[in-house]
Design a protein around this motif. Structure first.
Motif, PDB file in Angstrom:
ATOM      1  N   UNK A  30      -6.259   0.851  -5.711  1.00 10.02           N
ATOM      2  CA  UNK A  30      -6.265   0.374  -4.332  1.00 10.02           C
ATOM      3  C   UNK A  30      -6.997   1.311  -3.387  1.00 10.02           C
ATOM      4  N   UNK A  31      -7.110   2.591  -3.762  1.00  5.71           N
ATOM      5  CA  UNK A  31      -7.786   3.580  -2.932  1.00  5.71           C
ATOM      6  C   UNK A  31      -8.338   4.672  -3.840  1.00  5.71           C
ATOM      7  N   UNK A  32      -9.528   5.201  -3.538  1.00  6.24           N
ATOM      8  CA  UNK A  32     -10.084   6.281  -4.371  1.00  6.24           C
ATOM      9  C   UNK A  32      -9.471   7.645  -4.082  1.00  6.24           C
ATOM     10  N   UNK A  33      -8.563   7.719  -3.107  1.00  8.22           N
ATOM     11  CA  UNK A  33      -8.045   9.016  -2.669  1.00  8.22           C
ATOM     12  C   UNK A  33      -7.435   9.823  -3.805  1.00  8.22           C
ATOM     13  N   UNK A  68      -0.099  17.759 -21.587  1.00  6.70           N
ATOM     14  CA  UNK A  68       0.288  16.619 -20.752  1.00  6.70           C
ATOM     15  C   UNK A  68      -0.934  15.747 -20.537  1.00  6.70           C
ATOM     16  N   UNK A  69      -0.783  14.444 -20.751  1.00 11.30           N
ATOM     17  CA  UNK A  69      -1.831  13.479 -20.435  1.00 11.30           C
ATOM     18  C   UNK A  69      -1.289  12.567 -19.342  1.00 11.30           C
ATOM     19  N   UNK A  70      -2.005  12.474 -18.244  1.00 10.35           N
ATOM     20  CA  UNK A  70      -1.569  11.647 -17.122  1.00 10.35           C
ATOM     21  C   UNK A  70      -2.244  10.277 -17.197  1.00 10.35           C
ATOM     22  N   UNK A  71      -1.467   9.237 -16.969  1.00  9.47           N
ATOM     23  CA  UNK A  71      -2.003   7.878 -16.864  1.00  9.47           C
ATOM     24  C   UNK A  71      -1.827   7.442 -15.410  1.00  9.47           C
ATOM     25  N   UNK A  72      -2.940   7.138 -14.756  1.00 12.89           N
ATOM     26  CA  UNK A  72      -2.904   6.686 -13.372  1.00 12.89           C
ATOM     27  C   UNK A  72      -2.978   5.165 -13.372  1.00 12.89           C
ATOM     28  N   UNK A  73      -1.922   4.530 -12.897  1.00  9.88           N
ATOM     29  CA  UNK A  73      -1.804   3.074 -12.900  1.00  9.88           C
ATOM     30  C   UNK A  73      -2.185   2.514 -11.539  1.00  9.88           C
ATOM     31  N   UNK A  74      -2.871   1.368 -11.533  1.00 15.55           N
ATOM     32  CA  UNK A  74      -3.290   0.770 -10.268  1.00 15.55           C
ATOM     33  C   UNK A  74      -2.102   0.283  -9.452  1.00 15.55           C
ATOM     34  N   UNK A  75      -1.039  -0.102 -10.140  1.00 20.19           N
ATOM     35  CA  UNK A  75       0.120  -0.691  -9.456  1.00 20.19           C
ATOM     36  C   UNK A  75       1.267   0.319  -9.361  1.00 20.19           C
ATOM     37  N   UNK A 121       2.563  11.497 -18.675  1.00 17.38           N
ATOM     38  CA  UNK A 121       2.937  11.544 -17.264  1.00 17.38           C
ATOM     39  C   UNK A 121       2.383  10.296 -16.582  1.00 17.38           C
ATOM     40  N   UNK A 122       3.259   9.499 -15.970  1.00 23.20           N
ATOM     41  CA  UNK A 122       2.840   8.274 -15.300  1.00 23.20           C
ATOM     42  C   UNK A 122       2.704   8.507 -13.796  1.00 23.20           C
ATOM     43  N   UNK A 123       1.573   8.073 -13.250  1.00 21.82           N
ATOM     44  CA  UNK A 123       1.311   8.167 -11.822  1.00 21.82           C
ATOM     45  C   UNK A 123       0.909   6.789 -11.314  1.00 21.82           C
ATOM     46  N   UNK A 124       1.251   6.498 -10.080  1.00 16.79           N
ATOM     47  CA  UNK A 124       0.850   5.232  -9.467  1.00 16.79           C
ATOM     48  C   UNK A 124      -0.285   5.473  -8.479  1.00 16.79           C
ATOM     49  N   UNK A 125      -1.339   4.670  -8.585  1.00 15.24           N
ATOM     50  CA  UNK A 125      -2.442   4.762  -7.652  1.00 15.24           C
ATOM     51  C   UNK A 125      -2.044   4.345  -6.250  1.00 15.24           C
TER      52      UNK A 125
END
Length: 354
Positions: free
Chosen positions: A137-140, A72-79, A109-113
């Motif tokens: 939007x946040x480094x959390x 699984x490769x996760x992509x963390x999107x800013x929006x 795997x798509x994730x939203x920041x």
């Protein structure tokens, strides 16, 4: 009296399917996870029989525990996911990533920041690597990702990790140089999310701009400013506006105020940091019977298809977002060196600023 519920049929296992087909368990696993390792005919035979028998594939969690890899490769999107899938630039990037992952048997795997860390699915911690796209939007969320897994950033800098960018500053210098060759009376710049605090309107002395290590749009601004200086303009006197989200709905109020200014105050050249901003300017200018490019010249950035299909065709910078995605995906899979990459761009001269 209720009829007894019949027991569920036993779940078929990888070994059961291998025995049924007379192939190795490795071949079954490859059919689902590494399609390049099998002939198309054998893979289709395995998948067809798996469907018939109700076998959905190797258990990802068990495989992860056994091999230390989840594929699984996760992509963390800013929006948000909705915004990203509808945005032409982000969707091209995701298509490029998916192309490489599909070819090498990995899941995207798509994730939203913009999600709270508590909303992030558990599968995120199982990912073999992470591609981070855009200004978070946040480094959390990033702080909660496993530090031992590889991480690649795209259009964003993360200390200690490779990044993939286009030549933002030189590209904006080139397009501004082209636009300024026919000297404007009142140039203006419309930025994209460039202030530390939210601002959807004019940028004033009270606003602090994000640094070049925080957002690519600061690099774009430096390219505009260098061209303005070379053509005799003091960048400090050129008005700027900031857009908080690259959508028509958010752009429109800011641009309406610009275009509704008196004739002797309204810019006759707008350097825009995205094609979506530029297209919104074109639409709202037409509604006001302002001629493009006679009354107002407009430049964009991105090279999205919409800007080249409608009239007047946009003068813009084309970046290959799909290739950015392919490069990031190849790097995260270890198929190419994990090192900083800088891609070139193409200046497209259209009718909005001939």
């Amino acid at each position: 009296m209720d009829s007894p519920v019949p027991p569920a049929p036993p779940r078929i296992t990888l070994k059961d399917l291998a025995r049924e087909l007379g192939v190795s368990t490795a071949s079954i696993s490859n059919a689902f996870n590494r399609p390049d390792q099998l002939s198309p005919k054998l893979r289709e035979r395995i998948l067809s029989e798996a469907r018939r028998l109700g076998y959905s594939g190797p258990d990802a969690k068990a495989r992860s525990l056994r091999t230390g890899r989840s594929r699984i490769i996760a992509v963390v999107l800013a929006e948000t996911l909705t915004y990203s899938l509808n945005d032409a630039v982000a969707s091209e990037l995701l298509a490029g990533i998916a192309e490489v992952l599909d070819a090498h048997g990995h899941t995207l795997l798509l994730l939203s920041g913009r999600q709270h860390v508590s909303q992030v699915p558990g599968a995120a911690n199982m990912a073999d690597g992470y591609i981070i796209y855009g200004l978070m939007p946040s480094p959390t969320m990033l702080e909660g990702l496993p530090v031992q897994r590889p991480m690649i950033s795209v259009d964003f800098d993360i200390a200690g990790h490779p990044k993939v960018h286009v030549d933002n500053a030189p590209a904006c210098h080139a397009i501004a140089t082209h636009a300024l060759a026919d000297p404007p009376r009142r140039p203006g710049i419309i930025n994209l999310r460039l202030t530390e605090t939210a601002c959807n309107g004019p940028v004033t002395a009270d606003h602090t701009l994000l640094g070049a290590d925080q957002t690519i749009t600061r690099s774009r601004l430096s390219g505009f400013h260098r061209a303005l200086e070379e053509h005799g303009f003091d960048p400090a006197t050129v008005p700027m506006w900031n857009i908080e989200e690259n959508t028509f709905e958010v752009c429109a109020p800011v641009i309406e105020a610009i275009l509704d200014a008196p004739d002797d105050e309204r810019p006759d050249l707008l350097l825009c940091m995205s094609d979506r901003i530029a297209l919104t300017v074109v639409t709202l200018a037409e509604q006001r019977d302002l001629r493009v490019p006679e009354d107002l010249r407009i430049t964009g950035f991105d090279g999205i298809a919409e800007g080249q299909y409608r009239a007047p065709r946009l003068t813009t910078v084309r970046q290959d977002s799909a290739e950015k995605g392919r490069i990031a995906a190849r790097m995260i899979l270890g198929l190419s060196p994990r090192e900083d990459r800088l891609l070139g761009t193409e200046l497209i001269i259209g009718q909005s600023c001939p």
